[in-house]
Design an enzyme around this catalytic site. Structure first.
Site, PDB file in Angstrom:
ATOM      1  N   ASP A 175       0.841  -1.197   0.000  1.00  0.00           N
ATOM      2  CA  ASP A 175       0.000   0.000   0.000  1.00  0.00           C
ATOM      3  C   ASP A 175       0.878   1.250   0.000  1.00  0.00           C
ATOM      4  O   ASP A 175       1.768   1.400   0.839  1.00  0.00           O
ATOM      5  CB  ASP A 175      -0.895   0.003   1.240  1.00  0.00           C
ATOM      6  CG  ASP A 175      -1.802   1.218   1.300  1.00  0.00           C
ATOM      7  OD1 ASP A 175      -2.945   1.127   0.819  1.00  0.00           O
ATOM      8  OD2 ASP A 175      -1.367   2.270   1.831  1.00  0.00           O
ATOM      9  N   TYR A 181       2.350  10.158  -0.104  1.00  0.00           N
ATOM     10  CA  TYR A 181       3.436   9.652   0.725  1.00  0.00           C
ATOM     11  C   TYR A 181       4.809   9.996   0.160  1.00  0.00           C
ATOM     12  O   TYR A 181       5.811   9.964   0.878  1.00  0.00           O
ATOM     13  CB  TYR A 181       3.355   8.130   0.882  1.00  0.00           C
ATOM     14  CG  TYR A 181       2.103   7.599   1.516  1.00  0.00           C
ATOM     15  CD1 TYR A 181       1.172   8.432   2.142  1.00  0.00           C
ATOM     16  CD2 TYR A 181       1.836   6.228   1.500  1.00  0.00           C
ATOM     17  CE1 TYR A 181       0.020   7.925   2.711  1.00  0.00           C
ATOM     18  CE2 TYR A 181       0.691   5.715   2.069  1.00  0.00           C
ATOM     19  CZ  TYR A 181      -0.215   6.553   2.669  1.00  0.00           C
ATOM     20  OH  TYR A 181      -1.355   6.037   3.231  1.00  0.00           O
ATOM     21  N   LYS A 236      -2.996   5.821  -3.935  1.00  0.00           N
ATOM     22  CA  LYS A 236      -4.083   6.763  -3.691  1.00  0.00           C
ATOM     23  C   LYS A 236      -3.732   8.096  -4.323  1.00  0.00           C
ATOM     24  O   LYS A 236      -2.563   8.498  -4.321  1.00  0.00           O
ATOM     25  CB  LYS A 236      -4.300   6.962  -2.190  1.00  0.00           C
ATOM     26  CG  LYS A 236      -4.336   5.683  -1.375  1.00  0.00           C
ATOM     27  CD  LYS A 236      -4.379   5.975   0.119  1.00  0.00           C
ATOM     28  CE  LYS A 236      -4.047   4.747   0.921  1.00  0.00           C
ATOM     29  NZ  LYS A 236      -2.599   4.406   0.896  1.00  0.00           N
ATOM     30  N   HIS A 281      -8.000   9.525  -1.911  1.00  0.00           N
ATOM     31  CA  HIS A 281      -7.364   9.539  -0.595  1.00  0.00           C
ATOM     32  C   HIS A 281      -8.259  10.133   0.489  1.00  0.00           C
ATOM     33  O   HIS A 281      -8.275   9.644   1.620  1.00  0.00           O
ATOM     34  CB  HIS A 281      -6.041  10.305  -0.666  1.00  0.00           C
ATOM     35  CG  HIS A 281      -5.031   9.864   0.340  1.00  0.00           C
ATOM     36  ND1 HIS A 281      -3.682   9.935   0.128  1.00  0.00           N
ATOM     37  CD2 HIS A 281      -5.161   9.328   1.575  1.00  0.00           C
ATOM     38  CE1 HIS A 281      -3.027   9.474   1.181  1.00  0.00           C
ATOM     39  NE2 HIS A 281      -3.913   9.107   2.070  1.00  0.00           N
TER      40      HIS A 281
END
Length: 278
Positions: free
Chosen positions: A45, A50, A75, A108
């Site tokens: 994931d 990120y 996401k 997200h």
């Protein structure tokens, strides 16, 4: 070890335990993903927010495992909300990951104040039809957001990834997801932020762990999977990576589950899903 899989509403399956990568940077993510795949993870994931999709892709390549053996989620965050904005976001994410598709693409956050998550979902439907995302879903969505998607669009989200742990149980949201064929996935499953230490150190969790000869983290993760949740713990330590995967050789008894239920802080606990947190 064999990791159980849960069937999505697309007919595809998602491994019940995956490797979370927030807040690892590219270098850390590459090492963690390569090490995780080596000990048995097949579900990874990540997210554009990120900033580690390139590292995740590098870790996958370093592992030597064929792409089709892995389940990869990413996401797209707020900058890609709105009509067709997710198309370029998806292409850029795939380039960073070094793959031609993801197994699961998530919005997200709903960001309802922008009122763009419905148009964003319609763009996700295009990406799904074009095969760039084998399944599409959401993250941090409440029932009201999902009800609107179901009323105004064609594809039911495959997954809703939300904050869940024994103190933040989201029982009503999970029941809504179940009723609509949406798989619920737990982020920060061991407790969010400073809550990690307090949750894993709680007398209830420690007592069960010591009695069963397991780590507190294994007890909490077993609590998730025993309820049919998909869980994505993060670790970069090889020993912990293996421990977090070893959840299927023991069970929590009804008494254990009842004891852990006393940690529930109620429906108002946790991060507001309208925020831009995880």
């Amino acid at each position: 070890m064999s990791i159980p899989a849960i069937t999505l509403n697309t007919g595809a399956t998602i491994p019940q335990v995956g490797l979370g990568t927030w807040p690892l940077d590219d270098a850390q993510a590459a090492d963690a993903v390569a090490a995780g795949i080596e000990v048995g993870y097949r579900h990874i994931d990540t997210a554009t927010k990120y900033g580690n999709e390139s590292g995740v892709g590098e870790g996958i390549r370093r592992s030597g495992i064929a792409r089709e053996e892995l389940f990869v989620t990413t996401k797209l965050d707020g900058q890609f909300q709105g009509e067709d904005r997710a198309i370029e976001g998806m292409r850029a994410a795939l380039e960073r990951l070094g793959t031609s598709y993801v197994d699961l693409l998530l919005i997200h956050w709903p960001l309802p104040q922008r009122d763009e998550y419905v148009s964003t979902w319609r763009t996700f439907e295009k990406l799904h039809t074009d095969g760039l995302a084998r399944a599409i879903g959401v993250s941090n969505f409440k029932s009201a957001h999902l009800t609107r998607l179901l009323a105004e669009t064609d594809v039911v989200p495959a997954v809703n990834q939300i904050q869940i742990d024994p103190a933040i149980t989201r029982l009503e949201q999970r029941a809504y997801d179940d009723a609509h064929g949406i798989v619920t996935q737990s982020w920060s499953p061991l407790g969010g932020g400073s809550g990690v230490r307090s949750l894993l150190g709680s007398p209830v969790i420690v007592e069960v762990a010591e009695r069963l000869g397991r780590t507190p983290a294994q007890i909490v993760l077993r609590w998730h999977v025993q309820q049919g949740l998909v869980v994505i713990p993060k670790s970069s330590d090889p020993a912990r990576l293996a421990q977090n995967l070893d959840l299927f050789s023991f069970e929590l008894s009804p008494d254990d589950m009842a004891s852990i239920a006393t940690l529930d802080e109620g429906p108002d606990a946790g991060v507001d899903s309208d925020s831009t947190g995880h």
